[in-house]
Enzyme design. Structure first.
Site, mmCIF file in Angstrom:
data_model
loop_
_atom_site.group_PDB
_atom_site.id
_atom_site.type_symbol
_atom_site.label_atom_id
_atom_site.label_comp_id
_atom_site.label_asym_id
_atom_site.label_seq_id
_atom_site.Cartn_x
_atom_site.Cartn_y
_atom_site.Cartn_z
ATOM 1 N N ARG A 27 39.082 29.596 42.958
ATOM 2 C CA ARG A 27 40.296 29.812 42.158
ATOM 3 C C ARG A 27 40.878 28.474 41.756
ATOM 4 O O ARG A 27 41.027 27.573 42.581
ATOM 5 C CB ARG A 27 41.345 30.595 42.950
ATOM 6 C CG ARG A 27 40.981 32.038 43.170
ATOM 7 C CD ARG A 27 42.125 32.796 43.824
ATOM 8 N NE ARG A 27 41.702 34.122 44.248
ATOM 9 C CZ ARG A 27 42.438 34.937 44.978
ATOM 10 N NH1 ARG A 27 43.644 34.559 45.374
ATOM 11 N NH2 ARG A 27 41.995 36.111 45.322
ATOM 12 N N SER A 121 42.878 37.768 41.774
ATOM 13 C CA SER A 121 43.595 38.770 42.561
ATOM 14 C C SER A 121 45.050 38.896 42.118
ATOM 15 O O SER A 121 45.328 39.220 40.973
ATOM 16 C CB SER A 121 43.477 38.441 44.053
ATOM 17 O OG SER A 121 43.992 39.474 44.844
ATOM 18 N N HIS A 122 45.979 38.607 43.034
ATOM 19 C CA HIS A 122 47.399 38.791 42.751
ATOM 20 C C HIS A 122 48.032 37.568 42.095
ATOM 21 O O HIS A 122 49.223 37.568 41.815
ATOM 22 C CB HIS A 122 48.126 39.101 44.054
ATOM 23 C CG HIS A 122 47.883 38.070 45.123
ATOM 24 N ND1 HIS A 122 46.723 38.043 45.852
ATOM 25 C CD2 HIS A 122 48.616 37.028 45.551
ATOM 26 C CE1 HIS A 122 46.764 37.029 46.703
ATOM 27 N NE2 HIS A 122 47.903 36.400 46.541
ATOM 28 N N ASP A 292 47.243 45.456 42.723
ATOM 29 C CA ASP A 292 47.142 44.091 42.205
ATOM 30 C C ASP A 292 46.192 44.072 41.014
ATOM 31 O O ASP A 292 45.700 45.110 40.572
ATOM 32 C CB ASP A 292 46.705 43.117 43.308
ATOM 33 C CG ASP A 292 45.247 43.281 43.711
ATOM 34 O OD1 ASP A 292 44.658 44.343 43.428
ATOM 35 O OD2 ASP A 292 44.693 42.346 44.316
ATOM 36 N N ASP A 294 43.054 43.155 40.372
ATOM 37 C CA ASP A 294 41.673 43.631 40.409
ATOM 38 C C ASP A 294 41.493 44.905 41.220
ATOM 39 O O ASP A 294 40.367 45.356 41.424
ATOM 40 C CB ASP A 294 40.736 42.535 40.912
ATOM 41 C CG ASP A 294 40.999 42.137 42.364
ATOM 42 O OD1 ASP A 294 42.186 42.047 42.734
ATOM 43 O OD2 ASP A 294 40.037 41.903 43.121
ATOM 44 N N ASP A 296 42.040 45.791 44.452
ATOM 45 C CA ASP A 296 41.656 45.914 45.860
ATOM 46 C C ASP A 296 42.859 45.919 46.797
ATOM 47 O O ASP A 296 42.719 46.245 47.971
ATOM 48 C CB ASP A 296 40.645 44.838 46.266
ATOM 49 C CG ASP A 296 41.141 43.411 46.083
ATOM 50 O OD1 ASP A 296 42.290 43.221 45.626
ATOM 51 O OD2 ASP A 296 40.371 42.479 46.382
ATOM 52 N N ARG A 297 44.028 45.564 46.314
ATOM 53 C CA ARG A 297 45.237 45.585 47.140
ATOM 54 C C ARG A 297 46.202 46.641 46.620
ATOM 55 O O ARG A 297 46.195 46.974 45.437
ATOM 56 C CB ARG A 297 45.923 44.213 47.138
ATOM 57 C CG ARG A 297 45.060 43.089 47.667
ATOM 58 C CD ARG A 297 45.750 41.749 47.422
ATOM 59 N NE ARG A 297 44.844 40.635 47.593
ATOM 60 C CZ ARG A 297 44.823 39.835 48.651
ATOM 61 N NH1 ARG A 297 45.667 40.035 49.643
ATOM 62 N NH2 ARG A 297 43.960 38.844 48.728
ATOM 63 N N THR A 361 40.570 36.078 58.725
ATOM 64 C CA THR A 361 40.942 36.589 57.411
ATOM 65 C C THR A 361 39.762 36.432 56.459
ATOM 66 O O THR A 361 39.084 35.413 56.449
ATOM 67 C CB THR A 361 42.161 35.834 56.871
ATOM 68 O OG1 THR A 361 43.278 36.111 57.723
ATOM 69 C CG2 THR A 361 42.492 36.254 55.456
ATOM 70 N N GLU A 380 43.683 44.469 56.354
ATOM 71 C CA GLU A 380 44.346 43.172 56.465
ATOM 72 C C GLU A 380 45.814 43.335 56.113
ATOM 73 O O GLU A 380 46.181 44.212 55.316
ATOM 74 C CB GLU A 380 43.708 42.146 55.538
ATOM 75 C CG GLU A 380 42.294 41.783 55.921
ATOM 76 C CD GLU A 380 41.723 40.670 55.046
ATOM 77 O OE1 GLU A 380 40.832 39.956 55.520
ATOM 78 O OE2 GLU A 380 42.176 40.520 53.897
ATOM 79 N N SER A 382 47.514 41.620 54.228
ATOM 80 C CA SER A 382 47.798 41.228 52.851
ATOM 81 C C SER A 382 47.562 42.382 51.884
ATOM 82 O O SER A 382 47.020 42.195 50.795
ATOM 83 C CB SER A 382 46.947 40.014 52.468
ATOM 84 O OG SER A 382 45.576 40.266 52.706
ATOM 85 N N LYS A 393 37.859 45.837 50.123
ATOM 86 C CA LYS A 393 39.096 46.601 50.243
ATOM 87 C C LYS A 393 39.286 47.378 48.953
ATOM 88 O O LYS A 393 38.802 46.990 47.904
ATOM 89 C CB LYS A 393 40.278 45.674 50.530
ATOM 90 C CG LYS A 393 40.365 44.406 49.710
ATOM 91 C CD LYS A 393 41.450 43.504 50.272
ATOM 92 C CE LYS A 393 41.493 42.153 49.558
ATOM 93 N NZ LYS A 393 40.408 41.248 49.996
#
Length: 567
Positions: A27, A121-122, A292, A294, A296-297, A361, A380, A382, A393
């Site tokens: 990233r 991600s986020h 989020d 993508d 996964d959260r 993690t 997790e 997060s 996830k």
């Protein structure tokens, strides 16, 4: 009219020193990928070259993105370089869109060698935001430490990359596109697929869709409010929750994927998903969720804005697995959580007489456990939860798990959580994020803190804060030995465990965008007494937080007055 084969070109380049992937791939600020000559190409070449040539020739890979700015341009480069490097087939989501769980699902279904996911991600999107590249391996999960090290090694010595600059694809049309390349016996194939269909078919085989549909459409209809936060989940929410399961179209908001996610971080927490929080506080809706970028959260809210801590969420799902047909059929073989996640899941595992694994993690650590049949559910703190249906996830899977529980128990979110606390006790938990710290200051802070807690005298220390006294039972730098292959992961976070099961954890995040360092402080306290389960989290954890600030000196050493985000 015959066309000439597309030429394969070799381009000279020089290595970059900062291309070792972190917890969630590489990233950086979007401007780095977009503006630094060959930065993107170098990393893609390093990624492709990390795959053994014998495995790479003619293989299939999956490519998807969360739709953020620069994704389409990056996909074009990836296609051109995959063709030049011997990949035989690419499977790409329509318009370049695929959620991270969908990529994992497709990799496993078609037995691809892996997949490239363009997401941060986020993290914020847009020209001034962040961009990221994840590589998921053949089991559908994130790269292992070994794979990431191979990519890093190639990147440090790279002198050239291969590309087919004249190759062009159409991302807007489902179907197969074939290309003849120089020096290739077989044509290179690109397949554009419906972004949702394969993932939806998988979910149909996991959940009782008729029960969930009855919940969302029946006479006692549960009114839901789902915020896709203008990320990749918009098409999934519309197709699955609305079209397939019958939720009214106005149940879903912010479902158009935008390159900058509407100008807000696509982070499903109380700080950034404020429109969802406000809508739920009005009392009109019984269930709310946000995703989020993508997919996964996720975050779960109950009626009147009742917040479900993600550590509690995975524990509640674990305690109610029998409501989901997949687990009634396959059973549960064990649970896992990251070290920083609260111990709420541990208590469920103990009651169910199942193994509980505590990992560093990073979702890749769960993959080994699942592949070996040791783990069925993991999570997790997060805002990530998943099971062994894939190796990532999965936000929408988690939402459907919650809707399955609500349908079976005929209770609201808050009642389900409170009954869970009454049975297992409540783990009060919070996380403080200090973002954008000077990396040197953060490094020395963690180094000095480790020196403090490693001192023999610290293990017998007592901390008095008001009328609370906390006695240290154990203090260490967390180390994980994988029970499957024996690999060791060291320096995974500093943790202090007190005699009353309270905990403090300090760790550096590996998921930033490259601008400064992120340090996270976690506090946790267990309460068995149901009469004390309705207290404010920050009040309960206040004494522990005071200890954390005192022994770390984080405010004095960083010049900060407080954290950027509290979750």
């Amino acid at each position: 009219m015959e066309t000439s084969p597309i030429p394969v070109v070799t381009v000279q380049t020089a290595p970059f020193e900062d291309q070792r992937p972190g917890t969630n791939g590489l990233r950086r600020k979007t401007a780095v990928f977009e503006g630094k000559k060959n930065y993107l190409q170098n990393y893609i070449q390093s990624l492709l070259s990390s795959i053994d040539l014998r495995d790479r020739q003619g293989c299939t890979m999956v490519v998807g993105s969360d739709g953020r700015y620069f994704s389409r341009a990056a996909i074009e480069v990836i296609v051109q370089m995959a063709a030049a490097n011997g990949i035989g087939r690419l499977v790409i989501g329509l318009n370049g869109l695929l959620s991270t769980p969908a990529v994992s699902c497709i990799i496993r279904k078609i037995k691809a060698i892996g997949g490239i996911i363009l997401t941060a991600s986020h993290n914020p999107g847009g020209p001034g935001g962040d961009f990221g590249i994840k590589f998921n391996v053949a089991n559908g999960g994130p790269s292992t430490d070994t794979v990431m090290e191979r990519i890093s090694q190639v990147s440090r010595t790279l002198e050239e990359y291969a590309i087919c600059p004249d190759l062009r694809i159409d991302l807007s049309r489902v179907g197969r596109q074939e290309f003849d390349l120089e020096n290739k016996f077989k044509p290179f194939r690109v397949e554009i697929v419906d972004s949702v269909e394969v993932y939806l078919q998988m979910l149909r085989n996991i959940f009782d869709f008729s029960a969930i549909k009855s919940l969302l459409t029946g006479p006692d209809q549960l009114k839901i409010h789902i915020d896709a936060m203008n990320g990749v989940m918009g098409p999934y929410v519309r197709r699955i929750l609305c079209d397939e399961l019958g939720a009214p179209a106005n149940s879903a908001v912010n479902c158009v994927p935008l390159e900058d996610f509407g100008g807000r971080p696509p982070e499903p927490n109380l700080t950034y998903a404020t429109s969802l929080v406000d809508a739920m506080k009005g009392g009109e809706f019984g269930f709310g969720a946000a995703f989020d970028a993508d997919g996964d959260r996720y975050m779960i809210l109950g009626e009147n804005g009742f917040f479900v801590n993600p550590s509690d969420s995975v524990a509640v799902i674990a305690a109610n697995l029998s409501t989901i047909p997949y687990f009634r059929q396959h059973g549960a073989r064990g649970f896992a959580r990251s070290m920083a996640t609260s111990a709420a899941l541990d208590r469920v595992a103990k009651a169910m007489k199942l193994a509980l694994y505590e990992t560093p993690t990073g979702w890749r650590y769960f993959g080994n456990l699942m592949d070996s049949g040791r783990c069925s559910l993991c999570g997790e703190e997060s805002f990530g939860t998943g099971s062994d249906h894939i190796r990532e996830k999965d936000g929408l899977w988690s939402v459907l798990a919650w809707l399955s529980i609500i349908a079976a128990r005929k209770q609201g979110v808050e009642q389900i959580v409170r009954e869970h606390w009454a049975r297992f006790g409540r783990n009060y938990f919070c996380r403080f994020d200090y973002e954008g710290l000077d990396p040197r200051a953060a490094f020395y802070l963690m180094r000095d803190l480790e020196t403090v807690i490693s001192d023999k005298a610290f293990s017998s220390q007592k901390f008095a804060v008001g009328d609370h006294v906390y006695s240290v039972e154990k203090a260490e730098n967390f180390e994980y030995i994988d029970p499957v292959d024996g690999t060791v992961a060291r320096n995974q976070g500093l943790r202090i465990i007190f005699t009353d099961s309270s905990r403090l954890v300090f760790r550096m995040s590996g998921s930033g965008g490259g601008t400064g360092a992120t340090m996270r402080i976690y506090a946790e306290s267990f309460e068995r007494d149901p009469e004390r389960h309705s207290r404010e989290t920050q009040v309960v954890l206040g004494p522990l937080i005071a200890i954390a600030l005192k022994i770390s000196n984080i405010h004095e050493r960083t010049g900060r007055r407080g954290p950027n985000v509290i979750t």
